[in-house]
Design a protein around this motif. Structure first.
Motif, PDB file in Angstrom:
ATOM      1  N   VAL A 167       0.835  -1.204   0.000  1.00  0.00           N
ATOM      2  CA  VAL A 167       0.000   0.000   0.000  1.00  0.00           C
ATOM      3  C   VAL A 167       0.871   1.256   0.000  1.00  0.00           C
ATOM      4  N   GLN A 168       1.974   1.231   0.741  1.00  0.00           N
ATOM      5  CA  GLN A 168       2.897   2.364   0.735  1.00  0.00           C
ATOM      6  C   GLN A 168       3.415   2.644  -0.669  1.00  0.00           C
ATOM      7  N   TRP A 171       0.752   4.599  -2.597  1.00  0.00           N
ATOM      8  CA  TRP A 171       0.713   6.001  -2.179  1.00  0.00           C
ATOM      9  C   TRP A 171       1.890   6.776  -2.791  1.00  0.00           C
ATOM     10  N   THR A 172       3.057   6.154  -2.736  1.00  0.00           N
ATOM     11  CA  THR A 172       4.257   6.823  -3.234  1.00  0.00           C
ATOM     12  C   THR A 172       4.170   7.045  -4.738  1.00  0.00           C
ATOM     13  N   ASP A 174       1.511   7.298  -6.558  1.00  0.00           N
ATOM     14  CA  ASP A 174       0.505   8.316  -6.844  1.00  0.00           C
ATOM     15  C   ASP A 174       1.029   9.716  -6.508  1.00  0.00           C
ATOM     16  N   ARG A 175       1.706   9.846  -5.376  1.00  0.00           N
ATOM     17  CA  ARG A 175       2.201  11.158  -4.939  1.00  0.00           C
ATOM     18  C   ARG A 175       3.277  11.702  -5.868  1.00  0.00           C
ATOM     19  N   ARG A 180       3.312   2.274 -11.094  1.00  0.00           N
ATOM     20  CA  ARG A 180       3.104   1.477  -9.890  1.00  0.00           C
ATOM     21  C   ARG A 180       3.203  -0.004 -10.199  1.00  0.00           C
TER      22      ARG A 180
END
Length: 324
Positions: A167-168, A171-172, A174-175, A180
């Motif tokens: 999950v991290q 997030w990374t 996307d940020r 991914r």
């Protein structure tokens, strides 16, 4: 062959993936060529390997499995576009402090080595073999993103990731607007369900990951070659299978054997693979035959479907929730 999309991607892969950890270990090069040829003729287009295979074997420096696959494609003039080749990076490929891990330097060096050994100019699926707690996820993902942009890698995936790290990574990505992970390669089979099903399975379904389970036959346990009164089988993986020697699992084998008879002579291993293929999260279990006979048996899992009643029976017999 009923090809499946690899997760949310448009890439089509066969419902069984040819694993290759055995190539150069329990199967020599000629045997490996025979297995690969037979699998390819049967419609298997998905091959999984890793740079580290099989460095744990005395005299094996790693990279041998990749070399065998590259030699096979060249010798038999296999069209590169007909294959989906997956390999991995993370494990130690030398004795130095930077000869392992998911740092930018290690990934960039190892992808070139994998391309050379595979005798190709791109890798369809490049996977991080297991997570690296000493390297920021931003460093790993930005390096993989660069490889995709350069055309050396088509898709990226991960293996053996805990749910928090997976999950991290989303997030990374996307940020930072990075590519991914599109696949997860978990340890998953009828007698090893909790690790994947507890949290990872739901994440994979929600984020559209392709799931490529390894050890779908539990190191040979789900072939039926081990029995309560005969567990001293001569096998390179016997030690790993011993963890499954429980009364509950012996009863599960008996149930699977009876189902095989009811299904017209299906083997225990075919029932085990067929069960995995019914899971909505699973894309392509990774088989690892070291003989043509084992390959033929594995392919037989694609010739039938488990009836819903049998699926439910196996679900209940191997259920890990609410177990003492």
């Amino acid at each position: 062959m009923d090809y499946r999309n690899m997760g949310r991607t448009g890439l089509k892969v066969s419902p069984l993936c040819m694993g290759s950890m055995q190539f150069g270990w329990t199967a020599d090069e000629d045997t490996s060529f025979s297995i690969l040829n037979a699998a390819f003729r049967a419609g298997i287009n998905f091959i999984d390997t890793a740079n580290v295979y099989s460095r744990w074997v005395p005299g094996n420096p790693g990279g041998v499995s990749e070399e065998i696959i590259g030699n096979w494609m060249k010798k038999f003039k296999i069209p590169r576009g007909k294959l989906v080749i997956a390999t991995k990076v993370r494990g130690p490929m030398g004795d130095g402090p930077n000869d392992q891990g998911l740092s930018r330097g290690h990934i960039l060096r190892e992808v070139e080595e994998s391309l050379r050994r595979l005798q190709t100019d791109y890798i369809d699926l490049y996977q991080t073999h297991y997570f690296d707690e000493q390297t920021p996820i931003e460093e790993t993902l930005s390096t993989l993103d660069d490889l995709v942009r350069q055309g050396k890698v088509r898709y990226v995936g991960c293996s053996n990731y805990p749910v928090w790290r997976l999950v991290q990574s989303f997030w990374t990505a996307d940020r930072l607007r990075l590519g991914r992970y599109d696949t997860l390669q978990p340890h998953y089979n009828l007698v090893h369900r909790q690790e994947f099903e507890l949290e990872l399975e739901e994440v994979c379904l929600n984020f559209g990951l392709g799931v490529i389970p390894y050890s779908p036959l539990a190191g040979g346990f789900l072939t039926g070659k081990y029995r309560p009164n005969q567990t001293d089988v001569d096998s390179a993986r016997a030690g790993g299978a011993a963890r499954y020697f429980t009364e509950r699992n012996w009863a599960l084998l008996d149930k699977m054997e009876a189902m095989g008879v009811e299904l017209g002579g299906r083997s225990i291993s075919q029932v085990a693979l067929a069960w995995l293929l019914t899971r909505p999260s699973v894309t392509s279990p990774i088989i690892g035959p070291r003989t043509l006979e084992q390959l033929e048996d594995n392919l037989g899992a694609l010739a039938f479907e488990l009836p819903p009643g049998m699926v439910e029976e196996l679900d209940q017999a191997s259920e890990w929730r609410n177990q003492a």
